[in-house]
Design a protein around this motif. Structure first.
Motif, PDB file in Angstrom:
ATOM      1  N   LEU A 120       0.826  -1.202   0.000  1.00  0.00           N
ATOM      2  CA  LEU A 120       0.000   0.000   0.000  1.00  0.00           C
ATOM      3  C   LEU A 120       0.866   1.259   0.000  1.00  0.00           C
ATOM      4  N   SER A 121       2.002   1.223   0.687  1.00  0.00           N
ATOM      5  CA  SER A 121       2.867   2.404   0.705  1.00  0.00           C
ATOM      6  C   SER A 121       3.510   2.646  -0.664  1.00  0.00           C
ATOM      7  N   LYS A 122       3.873   1.589  -1.389  1.00  0.00           N
ATOM      8  CA  LYS A 122       4.422   1.760  -2.741  1.00  0.00           C
ATOM      9  C   LYS A 122       3.369   2.330  -3.687  1.00  0.00           C
ATOM     10  N   ILE A 123       2.150   1.847  -3.551  1.00  0.00           N
ATOM     11  CA  ILE A 123       1.059   2.344  -4.388  1.00  0.00           C
ATOM     12  C   ILE A 123       0.782   3.811  -4.062  1.00  0.00           C
ATOM     13  N   ALA A 124       0.791   4.159  -2.770  1.00  0.00           N
ATOM     14  CA  ALA A 124       0.569   5.550  -2.352  1.00  0.00           C
ATOM     15  C   ALA A 124       1.677   6.446  -2.894  1.00  0.00           C
ATOM     16  N   LYS A 125       2.914   5.999  -2.834  1.00  0.00           N
ATOM     17  CA  LYS A 125       4.046   6.773  -3.359  1.00  0.00           C
ATOM     18  C   LYS A 125       3.868   7.017  -4.858  1.00  0.00           C
ATOM     19  N   LYS A 126       3.421   5.989  -5.574  1.00  0.00           N
ATOM     20  CA  LYS A 126       3.235   6.086  -7.020  1.00  0.00           C
ATOM     21  C   LYS A 126       2.109   7.066  -7.384  1.00  0.00           C
ATOM     22  N   HIS A 127       1.010   7.036  -6.617  1.00  0.00           N
ATOM     23  CA  HIS A 127      -0.157   7.846  -6.961  1.00  0.00           C
ATOM     24  C   HIS A 127      -0.177   9.224  -6.300  1.00  0.00           C
ATOM     25  N   TYR A 128       0.334   9.313  -5.084  1.00  0.00           N
ATOM     26  CA  TYR A 128       0.267  10.573  -4.344  1.00  0.00           C
ATOM     27  C   TYR A 128       1.626  11.235  -4.140  1.00  0.00           C
ATOM     28  N   GLY A 129       2.703  10.493  -4.374  1.00  0.00           N
ATOM     29  CA  GLY A 129       4.036  11.044  -4.150  1.00  0.00           C
ATOM     30  C   GLY A 129       4.485  10.971  -2.704  1.00  0.00           C
ATOM     31  N   ASP A 130       3.702  10.349  -1.841  1.00  0.00           N
ATOM     32  CA  ASP A 130       4.012  10.235  -0.417  1.00  0.00           C
ATOM     33  C   ASP A 130       3.591   8.856   0.079  1.00  0.00           C
ATOM     34  N   ALA A 131       4.557   8.039   0.447  1.00  0.00           N
ATOM     35  CA  ALA A 131       4.260   6.675   0.910  1.00  0.00           C
ATOM     36  C   ALA A 131       3.438   6.668   2.187  1.00  0.00           C
ATOM     37  N   GLY A 132       3.511   7.746   2.964  1.00  0.00           N
ATOM     38  CA  GLY A 132       2.780   7.821   4.228  1.00  0.00           C
ATOM     39  C   GLY A 132       1.271   7.953   4.068  1.00  0.00           C
ATOM     40  N   THR A 133       0.794   8.159   2.854  1.00  0.00           N
ATOM     41  CA  THR A 133      -0.655   8.288   2.638  1.00  0.00           C
ATOM     42  C   THR A 133      -1.317   6.947   2.320  1.00  0.00           C
ATOM     43  N   TRP A 134      -0.628   5.846   2.615  1.00  0.00           N
ATOM     44  CA  TRP A 134      -1.178   4.523   2.339  1.00  0.00           C
ATOM     45  C   TRP A 134      -2.479   4.283   3.075  1.00  0.00           C
ATOM     46  N   LYS A 135      -2.666   4.927   4.234  1.00  0.00           N
ATOM     47  CA  LYS A 135      -3.895   4.722   5.019  1.00  0.00           C
ATOM     48  C   LYS A 135      -5.127   5.185   4.264  1.00  0.00           C
ATOM     49  N   ARG A 136      -4.963   6.211   3.432  1.00  0.00           N
ATOM     50  CA  ARG A 136      -6.075   6.705   2.624  1.00  0.00           C
ATOM     51  C   ARG A 136      -6.555   5.609   1.654  1.00  0.00           C
ATOM     52  N   ILE A 137      -5.607   4.915   1.047  1.00  0.00           N
ATOM     53  CA  ILE A 137      -5.955   3.819   0.130  1.00  0.00           C
ATOM     54  C   ILE A 137      -6.574   2.667   0.919  1.00  0.00           C
ATOM     55  N   TYR A 138      -5.999   2.361   2.077  1.00  0.00           N
ATOM     56  CA  TYR A 138      -6.518   1.261   2.897  1.00  0.00           C
ATOM     57  C   TYR A 138      -7.957   1.536   3.343  1.00  0.00           C
ATOM     58  N   GLU A 139      -8.233   2.756   3.790  1.00  0.00           N
ATOM     59  CA  GLU A 139      -9.584   3.101   4.242  1.00  0.00           C
ATOM     60  C   GLU A 139     -10.608   2.949   3.115  1.00  0.00           C
ATOM     61  N   ALA A 140     -10.204   3.266   1.899  1.00  0.00           N
ATOM     62  CA  ALA A 140     -11.107   3.155   0.753  1.00  0.00           C
ATOM     63  C   ALA A 140     -11.302   1.703   0.306  1.00  0.00           C
ATOM     64  N   ASN A 141     -10.446   0.787   0.789  1.00  0.00           N
ATOM     65  CA  ASN A 141     -10.471  -0.598   0.315  1.00  0.00           C
ATOM     66  C   ASN A 141     -10.515  -1.633   1.432  1.00  0.00           C
ATOM     67  N   LYS A 142     -10.974  -1.260   2.615  1.00  0.00           N
ATOM     68  CA  LYS A 142     -10.990  -2.211   3.736  1.00  0.00           C
ATOM     69  C   LYS A 142     -11.754  -3.486   3.417  1.00  0.00           C
ATOM     70  N   ASP A 143     -12.857  -3.359   2.693  1.00  0.00           N
ATOM     71  CA  ASP A 143     -13.648  -4.553   2.373  1.00  0.00           C
ATOM     72  C   ASP A 143     -12.915  -5.502   1.430  1.00  0.00           C
ATOM     73  N   THR A 144     -12.055  -4.982   0.588  1.00  0.00           N
ATOM     74  CA  THR A 144     -11.283  -5.811  -0.341  1.00  0.00           C
ATOM     75  C   THR A 144     -10.024  -6.366   0.310  1.00  0.00           C
ATOM     76  N   VAL A 145      -9.288  -5.500   1.030  1.00  0.00           N
ATOM     77  CA  VAL A 145      -8.001  -5.874   1.621  1.00  0.00           C
ATOM     78  C   VAL A 145      -8.196  -6.746   2.859  1.00  0.00           C
ATOM     79  N   GLY A 146      -9.179  -6.417   3.679  1.00  0.00           N
ATOM     80  CA  GLY A 146      -9.405  -7.151   4.917  1.00  0.00           C
ATOM     81  C   GLY A 146      -8.764  -6.435   6.091  1.00  0.00           C
ATOM     82  N   PRO A 147      -8.665  -7.082   7.235  1.00  0.00           N
ATOM     83  CA  PRO A 147      -8.191  -6.412   8.444  1.00  0.00           C
ATOM     84  C   PRO A 147      -6.685  -6.146   8.485  1.00  0.00           C
TER      85      PRO A 147
END
Length: 105
Positions: A62-89
């Motif tokens: 998730l951090s690599k994906i966040a870095k690629k899309h947002y330029g900041d690996a620390g924003t991975w939580k934003r992606i996780y929150e949008a995909n909790k049902d897919t990713v799981g706990p």
């Protein structure tokens, strides 16, 4: 010299799917034959004007994906929150072939 012993030929045994487990396919990038389970296929969402869809590749996190899309690996939580049902706990367990929603800024 014959390095390989010739023996009795037996037909290959078909793989069995234990009761209660989902069958996953093996080719990444295609929902009809990618590391998708039936549950993953039912959760595929189309892109909207406020989000993108990203297909997880081998080696992604998730951090690599966040870095690629947002330029900041620390924003991975934003992606996780949008995909909790897919990713799981566990946000560390994403699989190649999963399709994730990437919220736009």
């Amino acid at each position: 010299m014959d390095f390989f012993k010739k023996g009795k030929k037996e037909p290959a045994k078909p793989a069995t799917n234990p009761k209660g487990t989902e069958k996953a396919t093996t080719t990444p990038g295609n929902p009809n034959s990618a590391f998708y389970t039936d549950k993953d296929k039912s959760q595929i969402k189309p892109a909207t004007p406020t989000q993108d869809i990203y297909t997880v590749q081998s080696g992604d996190s998730l951090s690599k994906i966040a870095k690629k899309h947002y330029g900041d690996a620390g924003t991975w939580k934003r992606i996780y929150e949008a995909n909790k049902d897919t990713v799981g706990p566990n946000p560390d367990l994403i699989r190649p072939g999963q399709r994730l929603v990437i919220p736009r800024d």
